[in-house]
Design a protein around this motif. Structure first.
Motif, short mmCIF file in Angstrom:
data_model
loop_
_atom_site.label_atom_id
_atom_site.label_comp_id
_atom_site.label_asym_id
_atom_site.label_seq_id
_atom_site.Cartn_x
_atom_site.Cartn_y
_atom_site.Cartn_z
N ARG A 43 0.81 -1.21 0.00
CA ARG A 43 0.00 0.00 0.00
C ARG A 43 0.84 1.26 0.00
N ILE A 44 1.98 1.23 0.69
CA ILE A 44 2.74 2.47 0.87
C ILE A 44 3.88 2.62 -0.13
N ILE A 45 4.18 1.56 -0.88
CA ILE A 45 5.28 1.61 -1.84
C ILE A 45 4.71 1.73 -3.24
N ALA A 46 5.25 2.66 -4.03
CA ALA A 46 4.67 2.99 -5.33
C ALA A 46 4.58 1.78 -6.25
N GLN A 47 5.60 0.94 -6.25
CA GLN A 47 5.58 -0.27 -7.06
C GLN A 47 5.56 -1.47 -6.12
N ARG A 275 10.21 10.56 5.30
CA ARG A 275 9.23 11.57 4.90
C ARG A 275 8.58 11.22 3.56
N LEU A 276 9.38 10.68 2.64
CA LEU A 276 8.84 10.28 1.34
C LEU A 276 7.89 9.09 1.47
N SER A 277 8.19 8.18 2.39
CA SER A 277 7.28 7.04 2.61
C SER A 277 5.94 7.52 3.13
N LYS A 278 5.97 8.50 4.04
CA LYS A 278 4.71 9.05 4.52
C LYS A 278 3.99 9.78 3.39
N ALA A 279 4.75 10.51 2.57
CA ALA A 279 4.15 11.22 1.44
C ALA A 279 3.48 10.24 0.49
N ASN A 280 4.12 9.11 0.24
CA ASN A 280 3.53 8.12 -0.66
C ASN A 280 2.24 7.55 -0.09
N ASN A 281 2.24 7.31 1.21
CA ASN A 281 1.02 6.83 1.87
C ASN A 281 -0.12 7.83 1.71
N PHE A 311 11.04 6.59 -5.80
CA PHE A 311 10.09 5.55 -6.19
C PHE A 311 10.08 5.24 -7.69
N GLY A 312 10.78 6.04 -8.48
CA GLY A 312 10.85 5.76 -9.91
C GLY A 312 9.69 6.27 -10.72
N LEU A 313 8.73 6.91 -10.07
CA LEU A 313 7.55 7.48 -10.74
C LEU A 313 7.28 8.85 -10.14
N SER A 324 -7.39 5.45 -11.50
CA SER A 324 -7.82 4.50 -12.52
C SER A 324 -7.88 3.07 -12.01
N GLY A 325 -7.43 2.89 -10.75
CA GLY A 325 -7.48 1.55 -10.15
C GLY A 325 -6.36 0.65 -10.58
N GLY A 326 -5.24 1.24 -11.05
CA GLY A 326 -4.10 0.44 -11.50
C GLY A 326 -3.34 -0.15 -10.34
N GLN A 327 -2.33 -0.96 -10.66
CA GLN A 327 -1.54 -1.64 -9.62
C GLN A 327 -0.85 -0.62 -8.73
N GLY A 328 -0.94 -0.86 -7.42
CA GLY A 328 -0.30 0.03 -6.47
C GLY A 328 -1.04 1.32 -6.27
N ALA A 329 -2.27 1.42 -6.84
CA ALA A 329 -2.95 2.70 -6.79
C ALA A 329 -4.25 2.66 -6.03
N THR A 330 -4.66 1.48 -5.53
CA THR A 330 -5.89 1.41 -4.78
C THR A 330 -5.62 1.69 -3.31
N LEU A 331 -6.69 1.90 -2.55
CA LEU A 331 -6.53 2.20 -1.14
C LEU A 331 -5.84 1.08 -0.40
N ASP A 332 -6.17 -0.16 -0.75
CA ASP A 332 -5.59 -1.31 -0.05
C ASP A 332 -5.45 -2.47 -1.02
N PRO A 333 -4.53 -2.43 -1.98
CA PRO A 333 -4.45 -3.45 -3.01
C PRO A 333 -4.11 -4.81 -2.44
N GLU A 334 -4.73 -5.84 -2.94
CA GLU A 334 -4.38 -7.20 -2.54
C GLU A 334 -3.77 -7.89 -3.72
N ILE A 335 -2.45 -8.06 -3.65
CA ILE A 335 -1.73 -8.64 -4.74
C ILE A 335 -1.84 -10.16 -4.72
N GLY A 336 -2.04 -10.71 -3.51
CA GLY A 336 -2.03 -12.16 -3.38
C GLY A 336 -3.25 -12.81 -3.96
N GLU A 337 -3.15 -14.13 -4.13
CA GLU A 337 -4.24 -14.90 -4.68
C GLU A 337 -5.15 -15.39 -3.56
#
Length: 337
Positions: A43-47, A275-281, A311-313, A324-337
């Motif tokens: 959630r907190i890391i851009a990628q 500070r950047l980690s908090k900014a990303n959150n 973060f590279g972006l 747009s709901g892309g990867q790493g962009a939702t409020l709480d993305p669930e990457i796992g299956e």
């Protein structure tokens, strides 16, 4: 913290796969500790750097003792995961915990396997030695001693035995997962994950289990812990290093040395990454403008450039993905299956 390699702190698209091995009666607390920590990191890391899959002998719905279910995939002959966690069980005698073939399948392909609580005990029992250099939950140690007298382990939260890590499990699972994460994300991002989890002390593997009365610290260094707390309390208006060392009561050179030893970075870099980690959150989880986020995290100017370097972006690209709901962009993305 224990680690097999130093973390790569550069932006990367590498996604580390984690298999979570469960059987009926699994300990829900341990699964939640793993998955929630991974979800927060993503959630907190851009990628997002982590994905996970539940695994079991036959696949399908697996029930915990708490009547919660997870939907699992069956074991595979040639697992491709980077790490595997074998979850403890409410039935320490269940045959599902005896997995020498599965453990070998992972370790043969250079994956590291973490055995939690009863899974660790079964591994020790199957080995047939005293396992002095191994760990399991103190209750399981007592049970093994009562049954056979063969087990006299130390009281560490976890112990590395090559590619296999035996662990106390239960609440200490969070510490183990944070230690694993520390190999792949920056120290500042790791502190942010711990803060979101309200986990104030990241305990090292060698920390004694709580029944022993020992109390750990975030880094094992009182001055370093004090400095990090001051940084956390002064995100919006960052303090100069001269003020930090004055409040901690040590020299600037000593502080530099402590950060280099513990985190392989400088105090300034650590502070900026925090500070950047908090900014990303904030960027991913609030409607604040990019400018407002920069100001809230101590960047009155140059925020976008600092963010992209970390973060590279750019913040605007990440915000666009979020909308747009892309990867790493939702409020709480669930990457796992």
């Amino acid at each position: 913290m224990n680690s097999r390699s130093k973390p790569d702190l550069k932006p990367t698209s590498r996604c580390w796969q984690i298999d979570i091995v469960v059987a009926d009666g699994f300990v829900l607390l341990e699964v939640a500790a793993i998955v929630d920590a991974l979800r927060v990191a993503n959630r907190i890391i851009a990628q997002p750097p982590f994905s996970w899959t539940y695994r079991s002998a036959k696949g399908g719905m697996i029930e915990s003792r708490c009547e919660a279910f997870v939907n699992s995939q069956p074991f595979v002959d040639r697992p491709t995961a980077d790490y595997a966690f074998v979850i403890g069980n409410s039935d320490p005698d269940t045959p599902a915990l005896s997995l020498p073939g599965l453990i070998s399948a992972y370790t043969y392909r250079n994956a590291q396997v973490f055995l939690l609580a009863e899974a660790a005990s079964r591994y020790i029992q199957d080995r047939g030695d005293k396992g002095v250099h191994l760990s399991t939950h103190w209750e399981n140690s007592a049970l093994l001693r009562e049954r056979s007298g063969l087990f006299e382990a130390g009281s560490a939260l976890a112990s590395e035995d090559g590619p296999v890590v035996t662990c106390a499990g239960m609440g200490a699972t969070v510490d183990v997962v944070l230690s694993l994460m520390g190999r792949h994300i920056s120290p500042a991002a790791l502190v942010t994950v711990a803060n979101v989890l309200l986990h104030d002390n990241i305990r090292d593997f060698s920390t004694r289990q709580p029944f022993g009365g020992a109390r750990g610290t975030a880094t094992g260094d009182t001055d370093l812990d004090h400095c990090i707390r001051i940084m956390q309390d002064n995100i919006e208006d960052p303090l100069p290093i001269s003020e930090l060392v004055a409040q901690v009561g040590i020299s600037a050179r000593s502080l530099e040395r402590k950060f280099k030893t513990s985190f392989a970075t400088t105090p300034n870099s650590f502070y900026r990454e925090m500070r950047l980690s908090k900014a990303n959150n904030l960027l991913l989880n609030t409607s604040l403008s990019v400018q407002e986020i920069g100001l809230a995290c101590g960047f009155p100017s140059g925020f976008s450039g600092q963010y992209k370097a970390q973060f590279g972006l750019t913040p605007l690209v990440v915000r666009k993905r979020r909308r747009s709901g892309g990867q790493g962009a939702t409020l709480d993305p669930e990457i796992g299956e």
